[in-house]
Design a protein around this motif. Structure first.
Motif: not given
Length: 216
Positions: A71-76, A78-79, A82-86
């Motif tokens: 998982g990631t955050t939108i901040k990390a 960037g969008s 990009a978060q959906w991809k991870v």
């Protein structure tokens, strides 16, 4: 048990890998990461991969259980894209590869409030991932929806603020069921789920997510 892990570099993933390596019932731990881990152990096998090229790693996703805590955050990221991809694409691709390779069990760390129809992007993303992996032909799928997590050295501003608010409310007896969960305890819960003999799809929420000795 041969455990497969994605998300091994995150707070939960680090605790999960350490606990798996210390567990005598676990014979092998295979992790899939973008960059090599600064960790060595006789049980540990590190696969450094390009997540965008499943044709290069899908045949390696073989074992007894896949733990998914990527998982990631939108901040990390960037969008939202990009978060959906991870958070969605990569996790679903691994789950799909695992089920195709005959991995029987799948453990997914989702989120409290996950809802495929939510207007909130994060909750909707998590809910849609849950619905997608439920359709894969695993013998057993366990979806864990933890409350807010207490992560060591967290840099997630929103999460840190939420953690402090919940802790204050807990002190006056409010929202006890939503008290923060440490990543160590979440990792222990994931392993407990993997060792259960139940088949089919189950979702763990609330007190189910906590280890029995501290659930009260």
């Amino acid at each position: 048990m041969h455990a497969l892990v994605i998300g091994a570099t995150g707070a939960t993933g680090k605790d999960l890998v350490q606990q798996l390596l210390a567990d005598q019932s676990v014979e092998r731990v295979s992790v899939f990461v973008r960059r090599n881990l600064a960790l060595q152990h006789d049980k540990l096998h590190i696969h450094t991969i390009d997540f965008d090229r499943p044709q290069h790693w899908s045949q390696l996703v073989k074992g007894d259980v896949l733990f998914s805590c990527l998982g990631t955050t939108i901040k990390a990221a960037g969008s939202q894209e990009a978060q959906w991809k991870v958070d969605f694409d990569y996790q679903y691709q691994f789950a799909d590869a695992a089920s195709a390779n005959g991995v029987p069990r799948y453990i997914l760390v989702s989120s409290s409030g996950a809802d495929a129809k939510s207007r909130v992007f994060y909750s909707r993303m998590k809910g849609q991932l849950e619905e997608a992996v439920k359709k894969l032909p695993f013998e057993a799928v366990t979806i864990i929806q933890p409350p807010i997590l207490d992560r060591k050295d967290s840099d997630r501003k929103g999460e840190k603020i939420g953690l402090k608010v919940i802790q204050v409310l807990n002190k006056v007896g409010m929202f006890r069921s939503q008290r923060p969960l440490s990543t160590q305890e979440l990792a222990a819960t994931m392993i407990r789920a993997a060792k259960e003999n139940k088949t089919g799809i189950t979702t763990w929420t609330g007190e189910e997510v906590r280890t029995p000795e501290v659930a009260g």
